[in-house]
Design an enzyme around this catalytic site. Structure first.
Site, short mmCIF file in Angstrom:
data_model
loop_
_atom_site.label_atom_id
_atom_site.label_comp_id
_atom_site.label_asym_id
_atom_site.label_seq_id
_atom_site.Cartn_x
_atom_site.Cartn_y
_atom_site.Cartn_z
N ASP A 107 -24.89 59.26 23.87
CA ASP A 107 -24.18 57.98 23.82
C ASP A 107 -25.01 56.89 24.49
O ASP A 107 -25.88 57.18 25.33
CB ASP A 107 -22.84 58.09 24.55
N TYR B 181 -26.13 69.10 31.85
CA TYR B 181 -25.84 67.70 32.14
C TYR B 181 -25.47 67.48 33.60
O TYR B 181 -24.94 68.38 34.26
CB TYR B 181 -24.67 67.19 31.28
N LEU C 278 -23.61 59.83 32.84
CA LEU C 278 -23.94 61.07 32.14
C LEU C 278 -25.45 61.12 31.91
O LEU C 278 -26.03 60.20 31.35
CB LEU C 278 -23.21 61.13 30.78
N TYR D 139 -18.79 68.22 23.79
CA TYR D 139 -18.64 66.79 24.08
C TYR D 139 -18.18 66.64 25.53
O TYR D 139 -17.06 66.98 25.86
CB TYR D 139 -17.66 66.13 23.12
#
Length: 316
Positions: free
Chosen positions: A46, A74, A198, A177
């Site tokens: 994103d 992540y 993120l 996600y």
């Protein structure tokens, strides 16, 4: 940037995508810098997200599928008490609730996400429906029914909560996600939550310290603006080999005549002690020829070949 014709280049770059631009925007910038004819990225990040965005050039794109199937890691920071329309800070706050859970409830809630779980992707995702990404429907106020996905959360660790923020790291399977996971966690805790930070730390076995920033590429460009040949030599050294996405596969070496026959699509008889399955095939000079499939432990069948020019192309 100096004008120069587009080049046939091959290999993989681990880009450190900056915040505030889309993955496709980052790809186009890198493609322009390298003057590359063909390039594609693996795994959409994103605009809010930063970190590892593998970019495959030329023949390396043939093997990007294997990175798509790999695990990711992540670093996440979420804000508690607020649910947003996009599950991150780019959206609008749609609900506010008090934060009432304790540390024990937090640990139990997080543990419920470990393992194989069901996940419904956000409408603000790049998943396509009738040729268009879902986020384009979402911006029009439309809601499309999404299929439940099975994903795997291997670990959620380094968990730290302070007031209305929670920070953690996560190792997960393809198709996960993080925004949806954070929203689901917020609902389980009864207060709502959304992502405010993120960063992708890892894709497959690639490490975080291998990342190349856009600013470093522009720095090399500015330092070699006049001498384009020197510039291309320097940035091409940043590329990993064509077969980098499949480096986890065993490799075999063929003699010159065998290599020639293999590239013609012919089946090769072998004496290698390798079990049936896919292998990386190299010639006597250690040039990557493509993937082959071992059958009956003695036959090598061409599976995915590299164009003959890919290992010998002159870039400058």
């Amino acid at each position: 940037m100096f004008f120069y014709k587009k080049r046939n280049i091959h290999g993989l770059l681990l880009l450190d995508k900056p915040k505030g631009i889309s993955s496709n925007n980052a790809l186009q910038k890198v493609k322009t810098i390298f003057h590359a004819k063909k390039a594609g990225y693996v795994g959409t990040l994103d605009p809010l997200a930063t970190g590892m965005l593998p970019i495959c050039f030329g023949e390396s794109t043939k093997f990007s599928h294997y990175l798509m199937q790999s695990n990711k890691r992540y670093h996440v920071i979420a804000k508690l008490g607020e649910k947003t329309s996009t599950f991150d800070s780019d959206g609008i706050v749609v609900q506010k609730r008090p934060i009432l859970f304790n540390s024990v409830q937090l640990k139990l809630s997080i543990n419920e996400f470990i393992g194989v779980i069901d996940q419904i992707p956000s409408m603000y995702s790049a998943i396509k429906y009738k040729g268009l990404p879902l986020y384009k429907y979402a911006r029009q106020g439309l809601n499309i029914e999404r299929k439940i996905r099975k994903i795997i959360i291997y670990n959620i660790y380094s968990i730290y909560q302070k007031k209305n923020l929670i920070e953690f790291k996560i190792l997960c399977s393809k198709g996960t996600y993080i925004r949806t996971l954070v929203d689901d966690l917020g609902e389980k805790l009864g207060c709502g939550a959304h992502v405010i930070f993120l960063r992708r730390l890892q894709v497959s076995s690639y490490l975080h310290d291998q990342l190349i920033t856009l600013s470093s590429l522009y720095k090399i460009l500015n330092a070699n603006y006049i001498n384009k040949i020197n510039f291309f030599k320097k940035i091409d050294k940043l590329l990993m080999p064509i077969d980098s996405p499949v480096s986890f596969l065993p490799q075999i070496h063929l003699a010159n005549q065998q290599s020639y026959n293999f590239l013609l699509g012919q089946i090769i008889s072998l004496n290698y002690n390798i079990k049936n399955g896919l292998v990386r095939v190299l010639d006597e000079e250690k040039k990557f020829l493509g993937l082959g499939e071992i059958k009956k432990e003695t036959l090598l069948i061409p599976y995915r070949l590299v164009s003959t020019y890919a290992n010998s192309v002159i870039h400058y």
